[in-house]
Write a protein that holds these residues in place. Structure first.
Motif, PDB file in Angstrom:
ATOM      1  N   UNK A 121       0.876  -1.174   0.000  1.00 37.97           N
ATOM      2  CA  UNK A 121       0.000   0.000   0.000  1.00 37.97           C
ATOM      3  C   UNK A 121       0.908   1.218   0.000  1.00 37.97           C
ATOM      4  N   UNK A 122       1.090   1.841  -1.166  1.00 37.69           N
ATOM      5  CA  UNK A 122       2.230   2.759  -1.305  1.00 37.69           C
ATOM      6  C   UNK A 122       2.073   3.612  -2.559  1.00 37.69           C
ATOM      7  N   UNK A 123       2.582   4.840  -2.498  1.00 36.60           N
ATOM      8  CA  UNK A 123       2.629   5.685  -3.702  1.00 36.60           C
ATOM      9  C   UNK A 123       3.679   5.177  -4.682  1.00 36.60           C
ATOM     10  N   UNK A 124       4.643   4.417  -4.164  1.00 38.43           N
ATOM     11  CA  UNK A 124       5.782   3.962  -4.966  1.00 38.43           C
ATOM     12  C   UNK A 124       5.775   2.442  -5.105  1.00 38.43           C
ATOM     13  N   UNK A 125       6.481   1.945  -6.104  1.00 38.25           N
ATOM     14  CA  UNK A 125       6.561   0.496  -6.304  1.00 38.25           C
ATOM     15  C   UNK A 125       7.641  -0.157  -5.472  1.00 38.25           C
ATOM     16  N   UNK A 126       8.675   0.635  -5.089  1.00 36.65           N
ATOM     17  CA  UNK A 126       9.817   0.099  -4.326  1.00 36.65           C
ATOM     18  C   UNK A 126      10.411  -1.134  -4.999  1.00 36.65           C
ATOM     19  N   UNK A 127      10.464  -1.053  -6.333  1.00 41.60           N
ATOM     20  CA  UNK A 127      10.954  -2.175  -7.141  1.00 41.60           C
ATOM     21  C   UNK A 127      12.271  -1.845  -7.838  1.00 41.60           C
ATOM     22  N   UNK A 172      -1.083  -1.272  -4.238  1.00 41.04           N
ATOM     23  CA  UNK A 172      -2.278  -0.419  -4.218  1.00 41.04           C
ATOM     24  C   UNK A 172      -1.870   1.032  -3.945  1.00 41.04           C
ATOM     25  N   UNK A 173      -2.351   1.944  -4.803  1.00 45.95           N
ATOM     26  CA  UNK A 173      -2.115   3.380  -4.574  1.00 45.95           C
ATOM     27  C   UNK A 173      -0.946   3.967  -5.334  1.00 45.95           C
ATOM     28  N   UNK A 174      -0.338   3.181  -6.235  1.00 44.80           N
ATOM     29  CA  UNK A 174       0.862   3.654  -6.942  1.00 44.80           C
ATOM     30  C   UNK A 174       0.550   4.880  -7.791  1.00 44.80           C
ATOM     31  N   UNK A 175       1.457   5.854  -7.709  1.00 46.20           N
ATOM     32  CA  UNK A 175       1.327   7.047  -8.564  1.00 46.20           C
ATOM     33  C   UNK A 175       2.683   7.679  -8.858  1.00 46.20           C
ATOM     34  N   UNK A 176       3.767   7.012  -8.466  1.00 45.92           N
ATOM     35  CA  UNK A 176       5.111   7.515  -8.770  1.00 45.92           C
ATOM     36  C   UNK A 176       6.019   6.305  -9.008  1.00 45.92           C
ATOM     37  N   UNK A 177       6.173   5.938 -10.278  1.00 40.16           N
ATOM     38  CA  UNK A 177       6.971   4.753 -10.633  1.00 40.16           C
ATOM     39  C   UNK A 177       8.120   5.157 -11.555  1.00 40.16           C
ATOM     40  N   UNK A 178       9.323   4.682 -11.244  1.00 35.66           N
ATOM     41  CA  UNK A 178      10.465   4.930 -12.127  1.00 35.66           C
ATOM     42  C   UNK A 178      10.367   4.019 -13.352  1.00 35.66           C
ATOM     43  N   UNK A 179      11.069   4.401 -14.413  1.00 35.04           N
ATOM     44  CA  UNK A 179      10.993   3.663 -15.668  1.00 35.04           C
ATOM     45  C   UNK A 179      11.351   2.183 -15.480  1.00 35.04           C
ATOM     46  N   UNK A 180      12.432   1.918 -14.739  1.00 34.05           N
ATOM     47  CA  UNK A 180      12.859   0.530 -14.506  1.00 34.05           C
ATOM     48  C   UNK A 180      11.801  -0.274 -13.766  1.00 34.05           C
TER      49      UNK A 180
END
Length: 299
Positions: A121-127, A172-180
């Motif tokens: 549950x996060x704005x980011x993917x942390x991937x 859930x809630x992602x809205x800031x994902x880096x290209x990778x």
């Protein structure tokens, strides 16, 4: 009623903004212990994991990862503590600290499941990995690490890898994902509900789908809740706020639906930074959401 163990992790080494190490104290100050006892739980506060803060290495000499050794050491201790708590048949409630602590929580939890599910549950993917990370901040990497991607010192915490399969994750809630991260999500087929889906189909449908999806394929579900998943108006005390997030009420609904579905077997609340907060508002939100997740009802 099941017993709950609270584990604080005053970790602020997974990123560069100071203050998130005070998150566990802020959440305790906001009355988490009393809230859970009022719901009938037996609560054990296990205190805080010791995190080395003697020095903040800007980068590991061989990689671009900041504070690699200290983050790895803290997470190793956390994994052991979470494992110990589960062996005592207690529900682990982990308080952060930055999101790099999910590496240790998942390492402690995953060995107790054949197919651990994860709700991120996060704005980011942390991937991110060292290769895709623009910053070298490990708090942007815990989900990738748990999938077995990243530095050996991180992916092998707990002595095994990976901790989770891509098909057992729901973001859930992602809205800031880096290209990778976008590429990895597509490549691995990770289920993601961005804010577009939350707006379009509503939180009720998002949670119904997520719960049904995970129920079919997992034997335990870990909730990793980053307070920056919420809109900064509702949760201002976070290090990496992103406008246009999940509302306070939608978040309560999500927690209430998880309580009803009875699928969550462990949880962490992370990225509460009291220095950036307004009168401890974000920690109070965290505690209120913990209440809903653990069975508190309006009537």
């Amino acid at each position: 009623m099941k017993a709950i163990s609270i584990i604080g992790v005053p970790m602020d080494l997974g990123q560069t903004r100071r203050g998130v190490d005070m998150g566990p104290s802020a959440i305790r100050y906001a009355g988490v212990d009393e809230r859970l006892k009022n719901l009938g739980y037996t609560v054990y506060d296990e205190g805080d994991i010791k995190v080395e803060i003697k020095e903040r290495a800007h980068n590991d000499t061989e990689t671009n990862l900041k504070n690699l050794k200290a983050v790895a050491d803290g997470n190793e201790k956390l994994a052991q503590k979470v494992d110990e708590v589960i062996h005592l048949n207690r529900f682990p409630l982990v308080l952060g600290g930055d999101h790099s602590i999910a590496i240790g929580t998942l390492a402690g939890v995953a060995q107790h499941c054949e197919n651990l599910g994860v709700i991120w549950y996060d704005a980011h993917g942390d991937l991110n990995t060292a290769e895709t990370s623009p910053s070298g901040n490990i708090h942007g990497m815990p989900l990738a690490v748990s999938l077995g991607m990243g530095h050996p010192a991180l992916i092998n915490i707990g002595g095994y890898a990976p901790k989770v399969k891509p098909e057992n994750i729901v973001i859930i809630g992602a809205r800031s994902l880096d290209q990778g991260e976008k590429e990895l999500i597509k490549e691995k087929g990770i289920k993601v509900y961005t804010m577009h889906e939350v707006d379009r189909i509503g939180m009720t449908k998002v949670m119904e789908e997520a719960i049904n999806y995970l129920k079919q394929r997992t034997d335990g579900v870990h909730l990793s809740l980053d307070l920056d998943g919420l809109d900064p108006d509702d949760a201002p005390g976070v290090g990496t706020p992103v406008a246009g997030g999940i509302s306070y009420r939608e978040s309560h609904l999500a927690m209430e639906m998880l309580a009803e579905a009875n699928i969550i077997t462990s949880v962490e609340f992370v990225e509460v930074n009291p220095i950036l907060d307004e009168r401890n508002k974000t920690a109070e939100v965290a505690v209120a959401l913990m209440g809903s997740l653990l069975g508190e009802k309006l009537l």
